[in-house]
Design an enzyme around this catalytic site. Structure first.
Site, PDB file in Angstrom:
ATOM      1  N   TYR A 164      11.002   9.413   0.985  1.00  0.00           N
ATOM      2  CA  TYR A 164      10.984   8.406  -0.089  1.00  0.00           C
ATOM      3  C   TYR A 164      11.586   8.895  -1.408  1.00  0.00           C
ATOM      4  CZ  TYR A 164       7.875   6.015   3.149  1.00  0.00           C
ATOM      5  OH  TYR A 164       7.345   5.408   4.257  1.00  0.00           O
ATOM      6  N   PRO A 218       0.785  -1.232   0.000  1.00  0.00           N
ATOM      7  CA  PRO A 218       0.000   0.000   0.000  1.00  0.00           C
ATOM      8  C   PRO A 218       0.822   1.290   0.000  1.00  0.00           C
ATOM      9  CG  PRO A 218      -0.231  -1.193   2.080  1.00  0.00           C
ATOM     10  CD  PRO A 218       0.460  -2.106   1.122  1.00  0.00           C
ATOM     11  N   ASN A 219       0.318   2.234  -0.759  1.00  0.00           N
ATOM     12  CA  ASN A 219       0.864   3.598  -0.864  1.00  0.00           C
ATOM     13  C   ASN A 219       2.145   3.696  -1.688  1.00  0.00           C
ATOM     14  OD1 ASN A 219      -1.137   4.998   0.749  1.00  0.00           O
ATOM     15  ND2 ASN A 219      -0.297   3.873   2.481  1.00  0.00           N
ATOM     16  N   ARG A 250       4.629  11.040  -2.480  1.00  0.00           N
ATOM     17  CA  ARG A 250       4.409  10.947  -1.023  1.00  0.00           C
ATOM     18  C   ARG A 250       5.716  11.271  -0.296  1.00  0.00           C
ATOM     19  NH1 ARG A 250       4.799   4.633   0.993  1.00  0.00           N
ATOM     20  NH2 ARG A 250       4.090   5.575   2.929  1.00  0.00           N
ATOM     21  N   SER A 273      12.966   3.106   2.909  1.00  0.00           N
ATOM     22  CA  SER A 273      13.533   3.861   4.031  1.00  0.00           C
ATOM     23  C   SER A 273      14.114   2.888   5.057  1.00  0.00           C
ATOM     24  CB  SER A 273      12.444   4.731   4.665  1.00  0.00           C
ATOM     25  OG  SER A 273      11.443   3.910   5.236  1.00  0.00           O
ATOM     26  N   GLU A 299      12.493  -9.410   2.007  1.00  0.00           N
ATOM     27  CA  GLU A 299      11.793  -8.192   2.448  1.00  0.00           C
ATOM     28  C   GLU A 299      12.637  -6.970   2.093  1.00  0.00           C
ATOM     29  OE1 GLU A 299      11.213  -8.148   6.694  1.00  0.00           O
ATOM     30  OE2 GLU A 299      10.440  -6.087   6.665  1.00  0.00           O
ATOM     31  N   HIS A 339      12.734  -2.471   1.961  1.00  0.00           N
ATOM     32  CA  HIS A 339      12.146  -1.166   2.292  1.00  0.00           C
ATOM     33  C   HIS A 339      12.988  -0.051   1.705  1.00  0.00           C
ATOM     34  CE1 HIS A 339       9.393  -3.017   5.071  1.00  0.00           C
ATOM     35  NE2 HIS A 339      10.401  -3.755   5.483  1.00  0.00           N
ATOM     36  N   ALA A 353       3.213  -0.467   4.870  1.00  0.00           N
ATOM     37  CA  ALA A 353       2.683  -0.378   6.243  1.00  0.00           C
ATOM     38  C   ALA A 353       2.290  -1.749   6.801  1.00  0.00           C
ATOM     39  CB  ALA A 353       1.492   0.571   6.282  1.00  0.00           C
ATOM     40  N   ARG A 413      13.314   5.055  12.107  1.00  0.00           N
ATOM     41  CA  ARG A 413      12.127   5.920  12.053  1.00  0.00           C
ATOM     42  C   ARG A 413      11.289   5.754  13.330  1.00  0.00           C
ATOM     43  NH1 ARG A 413       9.256   5.389   6.415  1.00  0.00           N
ATOM     44  NH2 ARG A 413       8.107   7.136   7.345  1.00  0.00           N
ATOM     45  N   ASN A 419       8.044  -5.522  -0.792  1.00  0.00           N
ATOM     46  CA  ASN A 419       7.967  -4.389   0.133  1.00  0.00           C
ATOM     47  C   ASN A 419       6.544  -4.353   0.682  1.00  0.00           C
ATOM     48  OD1 ASN A 419       7.860  -2.017   1.539  1.00  0.00           O
ATOM     49  ND2 ASN A 419       8.949  -0.809  -0.009  1.00  0.00           N
TER      50      ASN A 419
HETATM   51  C1  DQA Z   1       8.229   1.334   3.734  1.00  0.00           C
HETATM   52  C2  DQA Z   1       8.327   1.650   5.232  1.00  0.00           C
HETATM   53  C3  DQA Z   1       6.980   1.478   5.924  1.00  0.00           C
HETATM   54  O1  DQA Z   1       7.094   1.773   7.306  1.00  0.00           O
HETATM   55  C4  DQA Z   1       5.961   2.404   5.320  1.00  0.00           C
HETATM   56  O2  DQA Z   1       4.680   2.188   5.902  1.00  0.00           O
HETATM   57  C5  DQA Z   1       5.883   2.326   3.828  1.00  0.00           C
HETATM   58  C6  DQA Z   1       7.117   2.129   3.064  1.00  0.00           C
HETATM   59  C7  DQA Z   1       9.528   1.643   2.975  1.00  0.00           C
HETATM   60  O3  DQA Z   1       9.674   1.167   1.857  1.00  0.00           O
HETATM   61  O4  DQA Z   1      10.377   2.383   3.489  1.00  0.00           O
HETATM   62  O5  DQA Z   1       4.825   2.531   3.232  1.00  0.00           O
HETATM   63  O6  DQA Z   1       7.969  -0.062   3.579  1.00  0.00           O
END
Ligand code: DQA
Length: 153
Positions: free
Chosen positions: A22, A9-10, A17, A109, A105, A107, A84, A114, A81
């Site tokens: 990011y 998501p997102n 965003r 960030s 896995e 990410h 959230a 964080r 990835n």
């Molecule tokens: C994320 C880190 C997550 O905490 C966040 O909710 C994301 C992106 C990252 O790629 O850094 O949506 O997975």
């Protein structure tokens, strides 16, 4: 070998965003860069089985579960990835735990640097490795690691 690159998501909003976290690359830019990186790896690997990438993003947990459950019919491994979902989705964690193919896995960030609620990954134990904090390079490192892992196993 076919590899699924799955973004949760997102991540369709990358480039728009929270650019301070990011960056400004879109998801399409990221996917293009990763595909280019895969071509380089394939060239370096000579006669070995070429990695072919397939990209998918969705904001919907159930769709991700369905995709992960079926992934082993088509793919040799997954770069994932969970966004959230990383921090709370036991349903997705169980989907990953239940598939016979390796999942890495990744990410953008550094979730460890964080907010406290991002420090926990419910996926960490069910994935073969975690790469974080380096933007596109996190995905590149994940891809190189996954290819090597698939070849060894
Ligand atoms: C994320 C880190 C997550 O905490 C966040 O909710 C994301 C992106 C990252 O790629 O850094 O949506 O997975």
């Amino acid at each position: 070998m076919k590899i699924l690159v799955l973004n949760g998501p997102n991540l369709n909003m990358l480039g728009q965003r929270e650019p301070a976290i990011y960056g400004t690359l879109s998801l399409d830019d990221l996917n293009r860069k990763l595909a280019q990186y895969a071509e380089g790896l394939n060239a370096d690997r000579g006669e070995k089985d070429k990695a072919e990438l397939f990209f998918y993003q969705t904001n919907h947990e159930g769709v991700l579960i369905d995709m992960i459950q079926k992934a082993s019919e088509t793919y040799a491994g997954i770069i994932y990835n969970p966004a959230a979902h990383t921090h709370y989705s036991i349903a997705l964690r169980d989907a990953v735990a239940g598939v016979p193919i390796p999942v890495v896995e990744v990410h953008y960030s550094d979730i460890a640097q964080r907010e406290g609620f991002r420090h926990l990954s419910v996926f960490k134990e069910v994935c073969i490795s975690q790469f974080k904090g380096k933007g596109v390079v996190s995905y590149e490192e994940a891809l190189a690691f996954l290819i090597e892992y698939i070849e060894k196993h």
